[in-house]
Structure formats: C-alpha cells, structure tokens
Design a protein around this motif. Structure first.
Motif, short mmCIF file in Angstrom:
data_model
loop_
_atom_site.label_atom_id
_atom_site.label_comp_id
_atom_site.label_asym_id
_atom_site.label_seq_id
_atom_site.Cartn_x
_atom_site.Cartn_y
_atom_site.Cartn_z
N SER A 1 0.83 -1.21 0.00
CA SER A 1 0.00 0.00 0.00
C SER A 1 0.87 1.26 0.00
N VAL A 2 2.01 1.25 0.70
CA VAL A 2 2.90 2.41 0.71
C VAL A 2 3.58 2.57 -0.65
N LEU A 3 3.98 1.47 -1.27
CA LEU A 3 4.57 1.55 -2.61
C LEU A 3 3.59 2.16 -3.61
N TYR A 36 10.73 2.14 3.90
CA TYR A 36 11.61 2.41 5.03
C TYR A 36 10.87 3.22 6.08
N HIS A 37 11.20 3.00 7.35
CA HIS A 37 10.61 3.77 8.44
C HIS A 37 11.32 5.12 8.54
N ILE A 38 10.57 6.18 8.56
CA ILE A 38 11.14 7.52 8.71
C ILE A 38 11.77 7.63 10.10
N LEU A 39 11.04 7.24 11.11
CA LEU A 39 11.56 7.13 12.46
C LEU A 39 11.79 5.64 12.72
N PRO A 40 13.02 5.21 13.00
CA PRO A 40 13.33 3.77 13.08
C PRO A 40 12.47 3.01 14.08
N ALA A 51 11.00 4.03 17.87
CA ALA A 51 9.57 4.17 18.10
C ALA A 51 8.84 2.89 17.63
N PRO A 52 8.87 1.82 18.44
CA PRO A 52 8.23 0.58 18.02
C PRO A 52 6.72 0.70 17.86
N GLU A 53 6.11 1.70 18.51
CA GLU A 53 4.66 1.88 18.36
C GLU A 53 4.28 2.40 16.98
N LEU A 54 5.24 2.94 16.23
CA LEU A 54 4.97 3.46 14.88
C LEU A 54 5.35 2.49 13.76
N ILE A 55 5.66 1.26 14.12
CA ILE A 55 6.15 0.31 13.13
C ILE A 55 5.10 -0.03 12.07
N ARG A 56 3.81 0.05 12.45
CA ARG A 56 2.72 -0.25 11.50
C ARG A 56 2.05 1.01 10.93
N ASP A 57 2.47 2.15 11.38
CA ASP A 57 1.86 3.42 10.97
C ASP A 57 2.36 3.82 9.58
N THR A 58 1.45 3.91 8.61
CA THR A 58 1.85 4.22 7.23
C THR A 58 2.35 5.65 7.07
N SER A 59 2.00 6.55 8.00
CA SER A 59 2.53 7.91 7.91
C SER A 59 4.01 7.96 8.31
N ASN A 60 4.51 6.89 8.93
CA ASN A 60 5.92 6.79 9.30
C ASN A 60 6.71 6.00 8.26
N LEU A 61 6.09 5.65 7.14
CA LEU A 61 6.75 4.85 6.11
C LEU A 61 6.90 5.65 4.83
N ALA A 62 7.99 5.40 4.11
CA ALA A 62 8.23 6.07 2.83
C ALA A 62 8.99 5.13 1.92
N VAL A 63 8.83 5.33 0.62
CA VAL A 63 9.58 4.56 -0.37
C VAL A 63 10.93 5.24 -0.52
N ILE A 64 11.99 4.44 -0.61
CA ILE A 64 13.35 4.98 -0.63
C ILE A 64 14.21 4.17 -1.59
N CYS A 65 15.11 4.85 -2.32
CA CYS A 65 16.01 4.16 -3.26
C CYS A 65 17.23 3.62 -2.50
N LYS A 69 20.77 7.13 4.76
CA LYS A 69 19.90 7.30 5.92
C LYS A 69 20.25 6.29 7.01
N THR A 70 20.55 5.05 6.62
CA THR A 70 20.92 4.03 7.59
C THR A 70 22.23 4.39 8.28
N ASP A 71 23.23 4.86 7.53
CA ASP A 71 24.49 5.29 8.13
C ASP A 71 24.27 6.43 9.11
N TRP A 72 23.41 7.40 8.73
CA TRP A 72 23.12 8.52 9.63
C TRP A 72 22.44 8.02 10.90
#
Length: 170
Positions: free
Chosen positions: A92-94, A117-121, A125-139, A146-149
C-alpha cells in the motif's frame, strides 16, 4: 526465440555472453558458461559456485542466530517483516508513493524504488512500526545514507557497538 518473417525464414535468437574463463573474450550462447576452448573448466566452475552458495547459506544462518535474533525485541521485529501484514502495508505504501523515492523527490528527482523504510526507526519508536505515515519509499542510495546517519545519530541497527539507543531525543 523463434521469429517468423514474411519470407518464411526461421531465425533462432539466443542469449549471448562472454566466456567465464579468466581473460577469455569469446562469446558463448546457450546454457554453457564456457566457450568450446574452455569446456574442461566446467566442473571446477560448478564446484566453486556450489562452495560459494554453501558459504553464503552458512553465513546467513550464523548472522541471523548471532546478530538478528539476539534479543526478544529484535526477534519479534524481524518476524514482523516476514508477516503477511507487513507485505500488505508495504504494497500500500509503494502504491501510495508511486514506486518513487520520496527523499529524491524532495529535490525534484524521480528515481524508481521498491524499498519501504521507516522515517523514524522501529528501534526508536516501536509503536509506529505499523503506521503508514511513518513509512516512505526509498532508493538504494538514500537508504544507505539514511541508515548510516541513523547508526551515528541514534546508535541503532545491528552495527551499534554496544552503545545505548538514544530514545530521549524524541
């Protein structure tokens, strides 16, 4: 592939690649990885490939047991990413983001991507793991940066070197 032309001539087109022998530039068609000169190398090549696959399989099993599944929290999170629920959320996010990297899109660059990818890891924030507003498509490139940061800023991930995760930043 067989192609029929008006003259009723049949052409058989096959996949062509270079010979796998080191330094050989002959073209090979069909299923064999080697040209006629180097067919004797086939058994050694197959042995090497089988050995590589066994090593990769063993490494993945050890990595999963010693790094991914060390704590109950990481076991639970890793299990979620293999669930049917995650597959539906991911799809659905894709579709929502049209398979375009949202980080590149901020700079008016349209780059196709298939990673969600989760905007906030999830470790922060484990409570946001299913929240689609915390998800984004990333190359791939943005994902790596982002992972290194996150490793440096939050001390999250599997390379955290026993540092405490910074949850109080939120």
């Amino acid at each position: 592939m067989i192609v029929l032309l008006p003259e009723k001539t049949v052409f058989i087109m096959s996949f062509v690649r270079r010979c796998k022998h080191s330094g050989c530039h002959n073209l090979v068609s069909g299923n064999s990885p080697f040209c006629n000169e180097h067919t004797a190398d086939l058994s050694a090549y197959e042995y090497r490939i089988a050995k590589q696959r066994a090593h990769t399989k063993r490494h993945k099993r050890e990595y999963k047991a010693t790094v991914r599944a060390v704590h109950d929290e990481s076991k639970k999170r890793d299990g979620f990413y293999h669930s049917r629920e995650w597959k539906h959320i991911r799809l659905s996010v894709l579709e929502r983001d049209n398979y375009v990297c949202q980080y590149c899109y901020l700079f008016v660059v349209l780059r196709p991507a298939t990673t969600v990818y989760h905007i906030l890891p999830g470790q922060i924030a484990p409570e946001l793991i299913r929240d689609t507003s915390n998800l984004a498509v990333i190359c791939r490139g943005c994902h790596s940066r982002k992972t290194d940061w996150e490793h440096k800023f939050y001390h999250t991930g599997y390379k955290k070197n026993n540092q405490k995760i910074q949850k109080e930043i939120l």
